[in-house]
Design a protein around this motif. Structure first.
Motif, PDB file in Angstrom:
ATOM      1  N   MET A   4       0.839  -1.184   0.000  1.00 11.69           N
ATOM      2  CA  MET A   4       0.000   0.000   0.000  1.00 11.69           C
ATOM      3  C   MET A   4       0.881   1.242   0.000  1.00 11.69           C
ATOM      4  SD  MET A   4      -2.405   1.603   3.000  1.00 11.69           S
ATOM      5  CE  MET A   4      -2.580   0.039   3.728  1.00 11.69           C
ATOM      6  N   ALA A   5       0.590   2.164  -0.898  1.00 13.54           N
ATOM      7  CA  ALA A   5       1.309   3.432  -0.943  1.00 13.54           C
ATOM      8  C   ALA A   5       0.675   4.397   0.056  1.00 13.54           C
ATOM      9  CB  ALA A   5       1.254   4.014  -2.348  1.00 13.54           C
ATOM     10  N   ILE A   6       1.513   5.230   0.623  1.00 11.29           N
ATOM     11  CA  ILE A   6       1.054   6.230   1.585  1.00 11.29           C
ATOM     12  C   ILE A   6       1.433   7.603   1.053  1.00 11.29           C
ATOM     13  CG2 ILE A   6       1.203   7.072   3.974  1.00 11.29           C
ATOM     14  CD1 ILE A   6       0.106   4.233   3.778  1.00 11.29           C
ATOM     15  N   HIS A   7       0.462   8.472   0.949  1.00 11.33           N
ATOM     16  CA  HIS A   7       0.697   9.854   0.519  1.00 11.33           C
ATOM     17  C   HIS A   7       0.753  10.730   1.773  1.00 11.33           C
ATOM     18  CE1 HIS A   7       0.429  13.513  -1.840  1.00 11.33           C
ATOM     19  NE2 HIS A   7      -0.603  13.894  -1.125  1.00 11.33           N
ATOM     20  N   ILE A   8       1.811  11.528   1.889  1.00 13.12           N
ATOM     21  CA  ILE A   8       1.961  12.456   3.024  1.00 13.12           C
ATOM     22  C   ILE A   8       1.739  13.867   2.504  1.00 13.12           C
ATOM     23  CG2 ILE A   8       3.505  13.377   4.797  1.00 13.12           C
ATOM     24  CD1 ILE A   8       2.898  10.463   5.299  1.00 13.12           C
ATOM     25  N   ARG A   9       0.903  14.596   3.190  1.00 10.12           N
ATOM     26  CA  ARG A   9       0.696  16.010   2.849  1.00 10.12           C
ATOM     27  C   ARG A   9       0.471  16.795   4.126  1.00 10.12           C
ATOM     28  NH1 ARG A   9      -4.433  17.200   3.866  1.00 10.12           N
ATOM     29  NH2 ARG A   9      -6.133  15.783   3.335  1.00 10.12           N
TER      30      ARG A   9
END
Length: 158
Positions: A1-6
């Motif tokens: 699973m990819a995790i996007h950080i913002r």
């Protein structure tokens, strides 16, 4: 699973507060998070799981925030104030991604150290921090209330 950080925004606070309340017996208030959003040295990072074909899109908010990290970056030190992952999203590496991002950011700005406090009883968190080579330095008695000591942990970046 990819995790996007913002970076978190005001509209993210209801979900962040939900995670905070599920994670801690004495959770921060919404006012505490709102204050952090206004401080120039503070950053709240939001972690969102994304499908692999959506990875890298800046406008992807389709998934719910699964975790967050709040840190201060002052002078040459990064201080992690708060990190939490939703119970349904734990053990998926989200805490690792958040901490990796905070440490990388600290390094890129020339910080020499990352510090944090952790409940003495929170063995899972202490184990995670040790994976990153944080060292347990001091004890703050009753930091989280009567009988709830904090361990101050440090990671030297130099």
């Amino acid at each position: 699973m990819a995790i996007h950080i913002r970076d978190a925004t005001e509209r993210d606070l209801p979900r962040i507060l939900e995670i905070e309340r599920l994670a801690f017996p004495a959770p921060w208030t919404i006012a505490s998070f709102q204050r952090e959003l206004t401080l120039p040295f503070s950053r709240i990072m939001a972690a969102l799981p994304v499908a692999s074909h959506e990875h890298g899109r800046d406008d992807n908010d389709n998934g719910k925030i699964a975790g967050f990290l709040c840190r201060w970056l002052i002078a040459d030190e990064c201080h992690v104030l708060n990190i939490a992952v939703h119970p349904q999203s734990r053990r998926l590496g989200i805490g690792i991604v958040l901490l990796t991002e905070a440490i990388a950011e600290a390094r890129s700005t020339g910080a020499g150290m990352v510090t944090l406090e952790v409940r003495r009883s929170n063995l899972a968190a202490r184990q995670l921090y040790r994976k990153f080579k944080f060292e347990e330095r001091r004890l703050r008695r009753h930091y989280y209330g009567p009988g709830e000591d904090a361990i101050i942990m440090e990671l030297r970046l130099d």
